[in-house]
Write an enzyme that holds these catalytic residues in place. Structure first.
Site, short mmCIF file in Angstrom:
data_model
loop_
_atom_site.label_atom_id
_atom_site.label_comp_id
_atom_site.label_asym_id
_atom_site.label_seq_id
_atom_site.Cartn_x
_atom_site.Cartn_y
_atom_site.Cartn_z
N LYS A 151 36.12 35.45 19.29
CA LYS A 151 35.88 34.02 19.47
C LYS A 151 34.48 33.64 18.96
O LYS A 151 34.34 32.69 18.20
CB LYS A 151 36.00 33.63 20.97
CG LYS A 151 37.34 33.94 21.59
CD LYS A 151 37.42 33.52 23.03
CE LYS A 151 36.47 34.22 23.96
NZ LYS A 151 36.68 35.68 24.13
N ARG A 181 38.68 28.87 30.97
CA ARG A 181 39.07 30.26 31.17
C ARG A 181 40.00 30.42 32.37
O ARG A 181 40.41 31.53 32.69
CB ARG A 181 37.82 31.04 31.45
CG ARG A 181 37.59 32.15 30.45
CD ARG A 181 36.39 32.83 30.94
NE ARG A 181 36.02 34.01 30.35
CZ ARG A 181 35.18 34.12 29.33
NH1 ARG A 181 34.76 33.08 28.70
NH2 ARG A 181 34.79 35.29 28.95
N ARG A 213 29.76 46.44 19.54
CA ARG A 213 29.13 45.12 19.32
C ARG A 213 27.62 45.19 19.53
O ARG A 213 27.14 45.84 20.44
CB ARG A 213 29.73 44.10 20.28
CG ARG A 213 28.97 42.78 20.23
CD ARG A 213 29.73 41.66 20.81
NE ARG A 213 30.00 41.81 22.24
CZ ARG A 213 30.68 40.92 22.93
NH1 ARG A 213 31.18 39.86 22.34
NH2 ARG A 213 30.89 41.11 24.21
N ARG A 239 25.14 44.25 25.00
CA ARG A 239 25.25 43.46 26.23
C ARG A 239 25.52 44.37 27.43
O ARG A 239 26.24 45.35 27.31
CB ARG A 239 26.39 42.44 26.09
CG ARG A 239 25.91 41.12 25.54
CD ARG A 239 27.00 40.17 25.22
NE ARG A 239 28.08 40.02 26.19
CZ ARG A 239 29.10 39.18 26.03
NH1 ARG A 239 29.16 38.42 24.95
NH2 ARG A 239 30.04 39.09 26.93
N ARG A 299 36.91 43.19 32.73
CA ARG A 299 36.99 41.87 32.07
C ARG A 299 38.39 41.66 31.49
O ARG A 299 38.91 40.55 31.51
CB ARG A 299 35.92 41.78 30.97
CG ARG A 299 34.52 41.62 31.53
CD ARG A 299 33.46 41.95 30.51
NE ARG A 299 33.47 41.05 29.37
CZ ARG A 299 32.92 41.34 28.19
NH1 ARG A 299 32.34 42.51 27.99
NH2 ARG A 299 32.95 40.46 27.22
#
Ligand code: AP5
Length: 216
Positions: free
Chosen positions: A13, A88, A123, A156, A167
């Protein structure tokens, strides 16, 4: 152009939002980035949000809805915006609808869970801008630093394998129902486009498909 990006954590996203935001000259509104900025500033909101985020849980709806409603009334949103990470939950989608905010397109980026884990572990992020890289699929030009500012990239806190799994579970339970929610909305409202994209393709291919569907 008012766009919602829908997809699991790590579906891409933020990556596509950066491209679309430049292309259409509309702001990217990432609720995750807003919350991380509040954490970095040490605000009350940030302190509260951090507990939920570190646990891989969603921040309560009332907190997020207030933030987004306030953000989209700002002058840079007058020609549109891109919602990345909001809504969400069905309650958040209902709140957006109740506020009378018209949406032109919902883009679902579809990626299976096993690919997500690989993506999130690789990431790297530039915290100040939210720019996102991947050590294999989208590497920075120079190892470990942001292409534009040359500042260090970080991993992160919630990209640890056990938090990624939480998650994903939260996504399937609370956010995935929005796929049917917006498909139904689009059936009833011809002004709303529902776009489904296979997010396992290359970043460029995903960009091209989204653009073709939006402009077609
Ligand atoms: P948030 O920051 O929104 O995280 P998320 O939804 O979990 O999404 P991500 O940012 O992890 O992934 P992404 O889809 O943007 O993927 P990206 O483009 O980076 O939220 C964090 C937390 O904040 C939540 O857990 C919650 O606690 C809280 N929160 C936020 N919004 C909330 C809300 N509305 N309500 C309640 N709580 C909220 O890509 C991932 C990686 O893959 C990158 O390395 C990228 O380079 C790579 N990649 C991307 N596309 C491709 C591709 N096509 N091929 C190969 N690699 C790719």
């Amino acid at each position: 152009m008012r766009i919602i990006l829908l997809g699991a954590p790590g579906a891409g996203k933020g990556t596509q939002a950066q491209f679309l935001s430049k292309h259409f000259n509309i702001p990217q509104i990432s609720t995750g980035d807003m919350l991380r900025a509040a954490i970095a500033e040490g605000t009350e909101l940030g302190k509260k949000a951090k507990e939920y985020m570190d646990a891989g849980q969603l921040v309560p709806d009332d907190v997020i809805v207030g933030l987004v409603k306030e953000r989209i009334t700002q002058p840079d949103c007058k020609n549109g915006f891109l919602l990345d990470g909001f809504p969400r939950t069905v309650a958040q989608a209902d709140a957006l609808k109740a506020a009378g905010v018209p949406i032109d397109a919902v883009i679902e980026i579809d990626v299976p869970d096993d690919v997500i884990v690989e993506r999130l572990s690789g990431r790297r992020v530039h915290p100040a801008s939210g720019r996102t890289y991947h050590i294999v699929y989208n590497p920075p030009r120079q190892d470990g630093v942001d292409d534009i500012t040359g500042e260090p990239l970080i991993q992160r806190d919630d990209d640890k394998p056990e938090t990624i799994r939480k998650r994903l579970a939260v996504y399937h339970e609370q956010t995935a129902p929005l796929v049917d929610y917006y498909r139904r909305e689009a059936e009833q409202n011809p002004a709303l486009k529902y776009i489904h994209v296979d997010g396992t393709q290359t970043i460029d291919k995903v960009e091209q498909e989204i653009l073709a569907a939006l402009e077609g």
